[in-house]
Design an enzyme around this catalytic site. Structure first.
Site, PDB file in Angstrom:
ATOM      1  N   PHE A   1       0.828  -1.206   0.000  1.00  0.00           N
ATOM      2  CA  PHE A   1       0.000   0.000   0.000  1.00  0.00           C
ATOM      3  C   PHE A   1       0.859   1.252   0.000  1.00  0.00           C
ATOM      4  O   PHE A   1       1.840   1.339   0.750  1.00  0.00           O
ATOM      5  CB  PHE A   1      -0.895   0.048   1.247  1.00  0.00           C
ATOM      6  CG  PHE A   1      -1.831  -1.119   1.382  1.00  0.00           C
ATOM      7  CD1 PHE A   1      -3.083  -1.077   0.814  1.00  0.00           C
ATOM      8  CD2 PHE A   1      -1.454  -2.249   2.084  1.00  0.00           C
ATOM      9  CE1 PHE A   1      -3.962  -2.160   0.937  1.00  0.00           C
ATOM     10  CE2 PHE A   1      -2.304  -3.329   2.226  1.00  0.00           C
ATOM     11  CZ  PHE A   1      -3.563  -3.283   1.649  1.00  0.00           C
ATOM     12  N   ASP A   2       0.493   2.203  -0.833  1.00  0.00           N
ATOM     13  CA  ASP A   2       1.010   3.560  -0.677  1.00  0.00           C
ATOM     14  C   ASP A   2       0.287   4.156   0.538  1.00  0.00           C
ATOM     15  O   ASP A   2      -0.743   3.630   0.971  1.00  0.00           O
ATOM     16  CB  ASP A   2       0.710   4.368  -1.941  1.00  0.00           C
ATOM     17  CG  ASP A   2       1.122   5.823  -1.814  1.00  0.00           C
ATOM     18  OD1 ASP A   2       2.242   6.077  -1.339  1.00  0.00           O
ATOM     19  OD2 ASP A   2       0.313   6.698  -2.163  1.00  0.00           O
TER      20      ASP A   2
END
Length: 600
Positions: free
Chosen positions: A313-314
């Site tokens: 995930f960013d």
């Protein structure tokens, strides 16, 4: 194709109905013992009627050197006619045509959500004319910048911003959820949404295929046309399997001299269910996603997503809302008030979420100076010249790379901000640090619940990979219970870590929203873009969460797993049915062509 053949194929379903009536009448006549001759004539005519469209399709496929199911059934039907087994001919061809009709209906049903989307696309708009009046025009003639009017109950025809009025909109066509949202001047609205009450005037930003709704339809249509490796394999398998059944039937006929047995094998070995089982599952999955607020871009994506065991995930705009706010400011001895104009002027050249937070915080500052040369230093910040001054804005790493002296006060202040989960933006003018900003984002509400659901559903590793400082990344990871957190990553660092995970045999999905995420989204086994993200991220992705809602991420993952399982179930069932039918034919006296076709 000859006009007669075209006419027959166009009326195939009508012929099936006539055939069914003839078979019914013939069986009734036979039951009440009126006349064996009438029964046989009725079945003969019904058999010929049913054989015609199948034979035409078989000839068309043979012309392009393909042996299809139609060829098998045509040979079986003609063979049954030749041995005067009219009942088998009539019933087998009727059931085959009926099966083809059912197959078409099934595909229509699975595509119904896509059809519904297409039908929801507006084709007319009330457009403001030069005299200020509104006139209804075709959507093709609406241009960017036009003012359009939407009344209560009407569909919004364009993407744009409200310039007059307010109302409640149903955005189910975009988000998948029928929740009324209140909108007023300045708010964005989307084509295909419905104004439940109020009146709006909207300045057009995008129209037609360029709108969010238009892109959704385009992406879903492209997804339906794509084929997974399994689907391609099944199609190739059918190309070899069908001739093999024909050869086996021929050999059985030669060896046993039993024509009826040979043509029965042709009917029982038909791979129809095998060929249709995979696309029906995939189209149904894609349609389900489109109806529920996310896009799965093809059957290959569904297969890959079902296998995902690692998710990266960013942070900003993905795990967080992307609505960062400037919470803390520290100015240093050489700071001057007009440096804020420099700050705002440079940040206007950027679309980074932290830059937008700074602009929002200093929205009252109106820069009078023009920015000269700018140079974006990837993953670190931006360098510019204003009024002959050198301006640096970005991370502390940028200052260090430019050999600036970082005072003890700056270090202490930045450490304090990092400990409290702030992202840090530093400003230097003429090689001297003058300003330090602490910016903090909000974690998406309820996201931890959905991350836990992903873990329970089969994802073994949840990893945060961010360009933000390590302390902030660690804070977010602890709060959300992630397995690993990596900060200070450049876009290429994220992509390199992702590739490393793939080399270790993991099936990796990457979820992000920005331009800097697009390399990782493209390299991932499944790239997932938040709908609120940039066009580049959305275009390079395999899955789009239209509403940027993690509930839809969980739904998409579970749907992919269920669709993939259903596809495999269909393959196993189709092959098992063929084997069972052949087995019953060899070892039981009651198996026949018509019964085999009914079971198929």
């Amino acid at each position: 194709m000859q006009p007669f053949a075209v006419k027959i194929l166009k009326n195939k379903n009508n012929l099936m109905v006539v055939q069914g009536i003839l078979i019914g009448l013939a069986l009734i006549i036979n039951f009440i013992s009126l006349s064996e001759t009438y029964t046989q004539w009725g079945l003969l005519i019904a058999g010929v009627i049913g054989t015609l469209p199948i034979l035409i399709q078989a000839i068309a496929s043979l012309k392009i050197k393909l042996i299809t199911i139609d060829v098998l059934v045509s040979i079986a039907a003609i063979g049954a006619l030749m041995i005067q087994n009219y009942e088998e001919t009539a019933i087998v061809t009727f059931l085959f045509l009926f099966g083809a009709w059912l197959e078409g209906k099934t595909l229509d049903y699975t595509r119904s959500s896509i059809k519904a989307l297409t039908e929801m696309a507006p084709d007319l708009a009330w457009v403001q004319q030069a005299d200020g009046e509104f006139k209804e025009e075709a959507i093709d003639f609406v241009d960017e910048g036009d003012i359009v009017l939407v009344k209560t109950g009407g569909k919004v025809p364009v993407d744009g911003a409200i310039i007059l009025g307010q109302g409640s909109l149903d955005e189910a066509s975009i988000t998948g959820e029928s929740v009324l949202l209140s909108k007023s001047v300045g708010d964005q609205v989307f084509a295909g949404t419905i104004l439940e009450n109020g009146t709006l005037q909207i300045r057009t930003d995008k129209v037609g295929e360029d709108t969010t709704f238009g892109r959704i339809i385009e992406l879903v249509e492209e997804a339906q046309d794509s084929q997974s490796t399994t689907e391609q394999f099944i199609n190739q398998f059918a190309k070899w399997y069908t001739p093999l059944v024909l050869v086996i039937g021929g050999l059985v006929g030669l060896i046993t001299r039993d024509i009826e047995l040979a043509i029965t094998i042709l009917v029982l070995g038909c791979p129809g269910a095998l060929v249709i089982g995979v696309p029906v599952s995939n189209v149904a999955g894609i349609g389900n996603g489109a109806k529920n607020g996310f896009l799965l871009k093809g059957s290959e994506v569904i297969q890959n997503f079902a296998k995902v065991d690692t998710m990266l995930f960013d942070k900003t705009g993905t795990l967080t809302l992307g609505k960062a706010q400037v919470n803390e400011t520290y100015s240093y001895p050489l700071f001057k008030d007009h440096y804020l104009e420099y700050l705002v002027a440079v940040e206007k050249e950027s679309d980074h979420p932290l830059g937008l937070a700074i602009l929002n915080h200093y929205k009252d500052v109106q820069p009078k100076r023009k920015v000269g040369q700018t140079d974006v230093i990837k993953g670190k910040g931006i360098k510019a010249r204003i009024d002959g001054h050198s301006v640096l804005i970005g991370k502390l790493a940028l200052m260090e790379s430019q050999y600036l002296k970082i005072s003890d006060n700056v270090k202490l202040d930045s450490q304090q901000l990092e400990r409290t989960g702030h992202s840090i933006v530093v400003m230097a003018v003429d090689q001297e640090i003058v300003l330090l900003l602490g910016i903090k984002d909000q974690i998406r509400p309820g996201i931890k619940t959905y991350l836990d659901l992903l873990r329970k559903s089969g994802v073994k590793s949840l990893v945060l990979a961010s360009g933000d400082n390590q302390a902030t990344v660690d804070l977010v990871a602890r709060e959300l219970g992630l397995d690993q957190a990596m900060g200070n990553l450049l876009p290429e660092d994220k992509a390199a870590y992702l590739v490393e995970q793939q080399k270790q045999g993991r099936q990796v999905a990457f979820i992000g929203d920005g331009v800097n995420d697009s390399p990782s989204i493209a390299k991932a086994d499944v790239g997932i873009a938040m709908g609120s993200g940039t066009d580049v991220a959305i275009e390079s992705s395999d899955v789009v969460l239209v509403q940027s809602d993690f509930k839809h991420l969980v739904h998409a993952y579970l749907l992919s797993k269920r669709t993939d399982l259903n596809m495999k179930e269909n393959i196993v069932i189709a092959l098992t049915v063929v084997l069972l039918l052949i087995g019953f034919l060899l070892f039981s006296p009651w198996m026949s062509m018509s019964l085999g076709m009914l079971i198929h």
